[in-house]
Write an enzyme that holds these catalytic residues in place. Sequence first.
Site, PDB file in Angstrom:
ATOM      1  N   HIS A  96     -16.071  45.338 -16.638  1.00 12.07           N
ATOM      2  CA  HIS A  96     -15.427  44.102 -17.093  1.00 12.07           C
ATOM      3  C   HIS A  96     -16.386  43.179 -17.850  1.00 12.07           C
ATOM      4  CE1 HIS A  96     -12.037  45.243 -14.598  1.00 12.07           C
ATOM      5  NE2 HIS A  96     -11.372  44.202 -15.037  1.00 12.07           N
TER       6      HIS A  96
ATOM      7  N   THR B 134     -19.746  39.513  18.880  1.00 16.12           N
ATOM      8  CA  THR B 134     -21.035  39.254  18.251  1.00 16.12           C
ATOM      9  C   THR B 134     -21.603  37.890  18.665  1.00 16.12           C
ATOM     10  OG1 THR B 134     -20.330  40.563  16.383  1.00 16.12           O
ATOM     11  CG2 THR B 134     -22.209  39.130  16.020  1.00 16.12           C
TER      12      THR B 134
ATOM     13  N   GLU C   5     -18.306  45.669  11.837  1.00 17.86           N
ATOM     14  CA  GLU C   5     -17.833  46.780  12.678  1.00 17.86           C
ATOM     15  C   GLU C   5     -18.790  47.969  12.662  1.00 17.86           C
ATOM     16  OE1 GLU C   5     -13.320  45.477  13.094  1.00 17.86           O
ATOM     17  OE2 GLU C   5     -14.084  47.347  13.825  1.00 17.86           O
TER      18      GLU C   5
END
Lengths: 261, 388
Positions: free
Chosen positions: B345, B128, B370
């Site tokens: 939570h 990249t 990816e």
Amino acid sequence: MSLRIVVCVKYVPDATGDRHFAEDLTTDRDAVDGLLSELDEYAVEQALQIADAADDAEITVLTVGPEDAKDALRKALSMGADKGVHVEDDDLHGTDVVGTSLVLAKAVEHVGYDLVLCGMASTDGTMGVLPAILAERLGVPQVTLLSEVAVADGTVTGRRDGDAASEQLQAQLPAVVSVTDQSGEARYPSFKGIMAAKKKPVESLDLSDLGIDADEVGLGGAWTKVEDAAKRPERTAGTIVKDEGEGGKQLAEFLVSQKFI
Amino acid sequence: MSIDHRLPAEYEELRRTVEQFAHDVVAPKIGDFYERHEFPYEIVREMGRMGLFGLPFPESYGGMGGDYFALCLALEELARVDSSVAITLEAGVSLGAMPIFRFGTEEQKREWLPRLCAGELLGAFGLTEPECGSDAGGTRTTARLDEATNEWVINGTKCFITNSGTDITGLVTVTAVTGRKEDGRPEISAIIVPSGTPGFTVAAPYSKVGWNASDTRELSFADVRVPAANLVGERGRGYAQFLRILDEGRIAIAALGTGLAQGCVDESVEYAKTRQAFGKPIGANQAIQFKLADMEMRAHTSRLAWRDAAARLISGEPFKKEAALAKLYSSESAVTNAREATQIHGGYGFMNEYPVARFWRDSKILEIGEGTSEVQRMLIARELGVTA
């Protein structure tokens, strides 16, 4: 000449599972998954380290237990031990520590040994006396509860850490050694080790192979017997002490009532 | 005849071993590393010792003799507990060592693989660039062969490179334009640049939203000279090579996403059973039960998807579409599960000390790295024969 190490390991119910007694007050092995006792993993680890330091060594892992106890051997083999010995016999059901030590002694002699390594106790029975009884049966020195161990020139040396003192101990081989959970964390098996373990030999023996009569072992041959067992009471909500000037006194009274002080 | 849904025994044993390791070694310590944005060398060393970095490589190069499926199993179990260590393993193996194993010369393999497999060194893959991510063909970094000295001379910049700046980073394989093809398109090749090569500079770590215990850097190359023999594979094959690496890597990221999605289920089920509200556990409420059921469905389906793609890969069958499906589904599942886990939570889910907060911060990148979700959809549509 190769250093022959035998590691005695136990297949125990997973201590994190919900463990029960069976109807005959022996361990209910069907209730929870079994595994190689964590305390015995330390013995396997020390065996591997001793073998690495030696020019030539062979590690045999030995267990007495039902069919599934092979899993404990596989784990030890995947960590790097060389071969396994599994003593299995229906007449062994309910055997206590005295009977187990007899079977182990006969099996250890059958394999041939210079050094027998054990964990400090099992995680189920937690008696911790087996290494001593085993040494007595074999008629060799016992060096127990070591947090550090090494073998050189036919001698085993190690350190036993007590509350008041640390002792340096030494014995001529052959000897029986037990190691504590302070002896060094056991390695995790690698995938290579797991694959290799499949191909390592495991010898199966029964009581007749070892020349042991059925009445010396099993529930009938046991010196100890569980008479009764009761489930631990459920945990209760507890007592809240509110401090309105008398908090300390109430706390002390509570601790006295529970026989803590 | 029966169709076995279970893993072969040795794979199951590996899975259990890594599960135990993640529980005993990673879980107690990783939160602190994460908070300090610190690379967890001691955990990575232990991972190396148990052979995780060598999982898919042959024993002759110091590997474990396993395969990509085994690697993905390990990644899923690590990511159930923490994604920083999982991505460190994923990048180290799939991006660092794999290009050398697949395309490198025998000398390159002998030189690098044993130490990479042992986890003593980490490898990185520099693909990249600041102006080219999904469009990997748009590489700007150049490598010119200096015939006088028989060296590559590399110039350019790479960004978001995992594992590239740790104390144990040994090399970065970089893609660079090494010429023009007859049709005028750039000829891209891959070249090994060892750490410490003059002119190769590693910037300070990025400040990231998540994956805070992993190492991610920007790299710059200013007249960096490496021997011509550092070329990985054939000159001009760099593009095809990294497409293969990315296809495989998608399965690894899918396993990682599955782990994160499952970790959200693990934490939330426990919390739903113990957290009391209005006189009963919050799990007694259908609103919570349905969330948990949906979360479990996503984690389970993600697992089936990556296992299918990985099974195809190791049996040598085409897996491009299945890898894209698995990556797309599991990364979106991870993001959704992390959001739901945080919701379950309540306020605690917004506190960094709770694992689900870490999962939430770590999840988003899975839809980007990816191959973005958009790229995956494009690939799947192309496999269906529908193109622009």
